[in-house]
Scaffold this motif. Structure first.
Motif, PDB file in Angstrom:
ATOM      1  N   THR A   7      54.132   8.019 140.458  1.00 58.15           N
ATOM      2  CA  THR A   7      54.903   7.158 141.796  1.00 58.15           C
ATOM      3  C   THR A   7      55.365   5.887 141.316  1.00 58.15           C
ATOM      4  O   THR A   7      54.886   5.176 140.297  1.00 58.15           O
ATOM      5  CB  THR A   7      53.953   7.442 142.906  1.00 58.15           C
ATOM      6  N   ASN A   8      55.915   5.215 142.278  1.00 62.39           N
ATOM      7  CA  ASN A   8      56.357   3.730 142.044  1.00 62.39           C
ATOM      8  C   ASN A   8      55.774   2.976 142.853  1.00 62.39           C
ATOM      9  O   ASN A   8      55.071   3.348 143.768  1.00 62.39           O
ATOM     10  CB  ASN A   8      57.784   3.438 142.112  1.00 62.39           C
ATOM     11  N   PRO A   9      55.631   1.684 142.598  1.00 60.98           N
ATOM     12  CA  PRO A   9      54.744   0.742 143.373  1.00 60.98           C
ATOM     13  C   PRO A   9      55.252   0.584 144.914  1.00 60.98           C
ATOM     14  O   PRO A   9      54.617   0.365 145.833  1.00 60.98           O
ATOM     15  CB  PRO A   9      54.728  -0.520 142.627  1.00 60.98           C
ATOM     16  N   HIS A 194      43.187  -7.661 136.256  1.00 63.53           N
ATOM     17  CA  HIS A 194      44.192  -7.815 135.507  1.00 63.53           C
ATOM     18  C   HIS A 194      45.114  -6.736 135.428  1.00 63.53           C
ATOM     19  O   HIS A 194      44.726  -5.363 135.937  1.00 63.53           O
ATOM     20  CB  HIS A 194      43.598  -8.162 133.828  1.00 63.53           C
ATOM     21  N   LEU A 195      46.289  -6.896 134.812  1.00 63.96           N
ATOM     22  CA  LEU A 195      47.304  -5.764 134.445  1.00 63.96           C
ATOM     23  C   LEU A 195      47.651  -5.598 133.235  1.00 63.96           C
ATOM     24  O   LEU A 195      47.225  -6.384 132.655  1.00 63.96           O
ATOM     25  CB  LEU A 195      48.556  -5.942 135.558  1.00 63.96           C
ATOM     26  N   HIS A 196      48.114  -4.425 132.680  1.00 65.41           N
ATOM     27  CA  HIS A 196      48.743  -4.404 131.407  1.00 65.41           C
ATOM     28  C   HIS A 196      49.486  -3.112 131.637  1.00 65.41           C
ATOM     29  O   HIS A 196      49.545  -1.985 131.532  1.00 65.41           O
ATOM     30  CB  HIS A 196      47.788  -3.970 130.298  1.00 65.41           C
ATOM     31  N   ASP A 197      50.843  -3.658 132.009  1.00 68.08           N
ATOM     32  CA  ASP A 197      51.983  -2.966 132.161  1.00 68.08           C
ATOM     33  C   ASP A 197      52.523  -2.130 131.108  1.00 68.08           C
ATOM     34  O   ASP A 197      53.588  -1.330 131.294  1.00 68.08           O
ATOM     35  CB  ASP A 197      53.401  -4.068 132.858  1.00 68.08           C
ATOM     36  N   PRO A 239      50.356   1.853 135.071  1.00 67.42           N
ATOM     37  CA  PRO A 239      50.507   0.460 134.516  1.00 67.42           C
ATOM     38  C   PRO A 239      50.623  -0.603 135.512  1.00 67.42           C
ATOM     39  O   PRO A 239      50.242  -1.748 134.959  1.00 67.42           O
ATOM     40  CB  PRO A 239      51.586   0.692 133.706  1.00 67.42           C
ATOM     41  N   TRP A 240      51.328  -0.565 136.588  1.00 65.37           N
ATOM     42  CA  TRP A 240      51.638  -1.506 137.629  1.00 65.37           C
ATOM     43  C   TRP A 240      50.336  -1.958 138.367  1.00 65.37           C
ATOM     44  O   TRP A 240      50.349  -3.003 139.107  1.00 65.37           O
ATOM     45  CB  TRP A 240      52.980  -1.276 138.317  1.00 65.37           C
ATOM     46  N   SER A 241      49.429  -1.204 138.128  1.00 68.67           N
ATOM     47  CA  SER A 241      48.180  -1.472 139.226  1.00 68.67           C
ATOM     48  C   SER A 241      46.977  -2.309 138.487  1.00 68.67           C
ATOM     49  O   SER A 241      46.794  -2.065 137.249  1.00 68.67           O
ATOM     50  CB  SER A 241      47.676  -0.232 139.608  1.00 68.67           C
ATOM     51  N   ILE A 242      46.340  -2.953 139.629  1.00 69.09           N
ATOM     52  CA  ILE A 242      45.130  -3.302 139.136  1.00 69.09           C
ATOM     53  C   ILE A 242      44.066  -2.307 139.181  1.00 69.09           C
ATOM     54  O   ILE A 242      44.341  -1.061 139.632  1.00 69.09           O
ATOM     55  CB  ILE A 242      44.563  -4.370 140.051  1.00 69.09           C
ATOM     56  N   HIS A 243      42.889  -2.591 138.306  1.00 65.19           N
ATOM     57  CA  HIS A 243      41.773  -1.392 138.114  1.00 65.19           C
ATOM     58  C   HIS A 243      40.555  -2.332 138.435  1.00 65.19           C
ATOM     59  O   HIS A 243      40.115  -2.623 137.313  1.00 65.19           O
ATOM     60  CB  HIS A 243      41.976  -0.460 137.282  1.00 65.19           C
ATOM     61  N   ALA A 256      39.671   4.590 129.451  1.00 66.69           N
ATOM     62  CA  ALA A 256      40.506   5.106 128.582  1.00 66.69           C
ATOM     63  C   ALA A 256      41.741   4.574 128.933  1.00 66.69           C
ATOM     64  O   ALA A 256      42.317   4.491 129.937  1.00 66.69           O
ATOM     65  CB  ALA A 256      40.537   6.728 128.314  1.00 66.69           C
ATOM     66  N   MET A 257      42.610   4.214 127.537  1.00 68.82           N
ATOM     67  CA  MET A 257      43.981   3.459 127.905  1.00 68.82           C
ATOM     68  C   MET A 257      44.730   4.219 126.958  1.00 68.82           C
ATOM     69  O   MET A 257      44.529   4.805 125.778  1.00 68.82           O
ATOM     70  CB  MET A 257      43.947   2.189 127.566  1.00 68.82           C
ATOM     71  N   ALA A 258      46.183   4.324 127.305  1.00 66.10           N
ATOM     72  CA  ALA A 258      47.251   4.846 126.511  1.00 66.10           C
ATOM     73  C   ALA A 258      48.639   4.235 126.995  1.00 66.10           C
ATOM     74  O   ALA A 258      48.806   4.066 127.891  1.00 66.10           O
ATOM     75  CB  ALA A 258      47.536   6.686 126.797  1.00 66.10           C
ATOM     76  N   GLY A 259      49.684   4.346 125.875  1.00 68.53           N
ATOM     77  CA  GLY A 259      50.732   3.678 126.123  1.00 68.53           C
ATOM     78  C   GLY A 259      51.429   3.082 125.001  1.00 68.53           C
ATOM     79  O   GLY A 259      51.149   3.326 123.749  1.00 68.53           O
ATOM     80  N   GLU A 260      52.235   1.979 125.198  1.00 65.51           N
ATOM     81  CA  GLU A 260      52.970   1.392 124.176  1.00 65.51           C
ATOM     82  C   GLU A 260      52.206   0.344 123.281  1.00 65.51           C
ATOM     83  O   GLU A 260      52.274   0.347 121.990  1.00 65.51           O
ATOM     84  CB  GLU A 260      54.160   0.610 124.690  1.00 65.51           C
ATOM     85  N   ASN A 261      51.353  -0.306 123.874  1.00 66.56           N
ATOM     86  CA  ASN A 261      50.805  -1.606 123.408  1.00 66.56           C
ATOM     87  C   ASN A 261      49.220  -1.040 122.824  1.00 66.56           C
ATOM     88  O   ASN A 261      48.408  -0.729 123.714  1.00 66.56           O
ATOM     89  CB  ASN A 261      50.609  -2.534 123.873  1.00 66.56           C
TER      90      ASN A 261
END
Length: 276
Positions: A7-9, A194-197, A239-243, A256-261
């Protein structure tokens, strides 16, 4: 396998409680004698749980993945949160005690889960991501993991972090995985937020009493929402959300994290006065 779309923010701001829970909460991970998997379109992560009893459980879902075997184009991280169990990777056995981790790389054709004692079974938490390169299968026992102790009693966040799968630990294509244990009388995690987009994240909360709850906060910093989470439930974090979260008592969670960075410290810090 259950499918969860993204979904989008902007739309997220209008979600009510049940929509939040149906889109982001994974509430039935662990069922005795079953393996349950959820496919998220956030970075195409698969999260699941397996409780083998008298029969071994096989990691597979050809219909959803459209591949001959599960790890044909994927890698997987596994952490046991139950009693002793064994993961067989193409016939090679890896025994995992509680909180031990196993990484299995691209190209391994058969992954089986077994419990040492059917009446006191293992509980395998599973997170899988797409992979482009084969890295070796590797076990990381909790006793060999280096503890990173942070926080304080005054901030109610005294905790120990164990990093298993990351750039300076078990190597992977994009999956990062670890565990955080909060000390008694400490309830807050990841606050300030924090975020990590550039990557998504999943939290699995466990080691909680039946009546204990965690209030997991998510959303953009200026439009936060919460999900009430009980023992052995997981939350998908876009990615756009705090946690972040606070519990009615202390707890343990696997991140657990996944993505570009692939850099663990890639975080965009959120100031407290930005939270609403």
């Amino acid at each position: 396998m259950e499918i969860r779309h993204t979904t989008n923010p902007t739309d997220f701001k209008e979600y009510k409680t049940e929509r939040l829970r149906s889109d982001f909460l994974i509430d039935s991970l662990f069922v005795k004698g079953e393996i349950n998997l959820t496919y998220s379109h956030y970075d195409r992560v698969v999260a699941g749980g397996a409780i083998p009893t008298t029969e071994a459980l096989k990691l597979e879902d050809k219909e959803t993945l459209k591949t001959e075997y599960f790890l044909e184009r994927r890698e997987v991280g596994i952490i046991n949160i139950g009693a002793e169990g064994t993961v067989l990777v193409d016939g090679e056995a890896y025994t995992l005690n509680k909180r031990d981790c196993l990484y299995v790389g691209l190209g391994n054709k058969e992954v089986l889960f077994e419990s040492s004692n059917a009446s006191d079974p293992a509980k395998f938490y599973i997170v899988s991501t797409p992979a482009h390169k084969q890295y070796p299968t590797k076990k990381a026992p909790i006793d060999d993991a280096e503890p990173n102790r942070l926080g304080s009693d005054s901030e109610s966040n005294k905790r120990t972090i164990y990093k298993y799968i990351h750039a300076d630990g078990i190597q992977s294509c994009q999956l990062m995985m670890g565990m955080t244990l909060l000390e008694p009388n400490n309830m807050w995690n990841t606050m300030p937020a924090h975020l990590h987009d550039r990557r998504m994240e999943i939290y699995l909360y466990f080691d909680m009493d039946e009546d204990a709850r965690v209030f997991h906060f998510m959303g953009q910093p200026d439009e936060t929402r919460h999900i009430v989470v009980k023992n052995e439930q997981a939350v998908l974090s876009p990615p756009w959300s705090i946690h972040s979260g606070v519990g009615t008592s202390n707890y343990t969670f696997i991140w657990a994290m996944a993505g570009e960075n692939y850099t663990f410290t890639d975080m965009d810090q959120v100031k407290m006065d930005e939270l609403k």
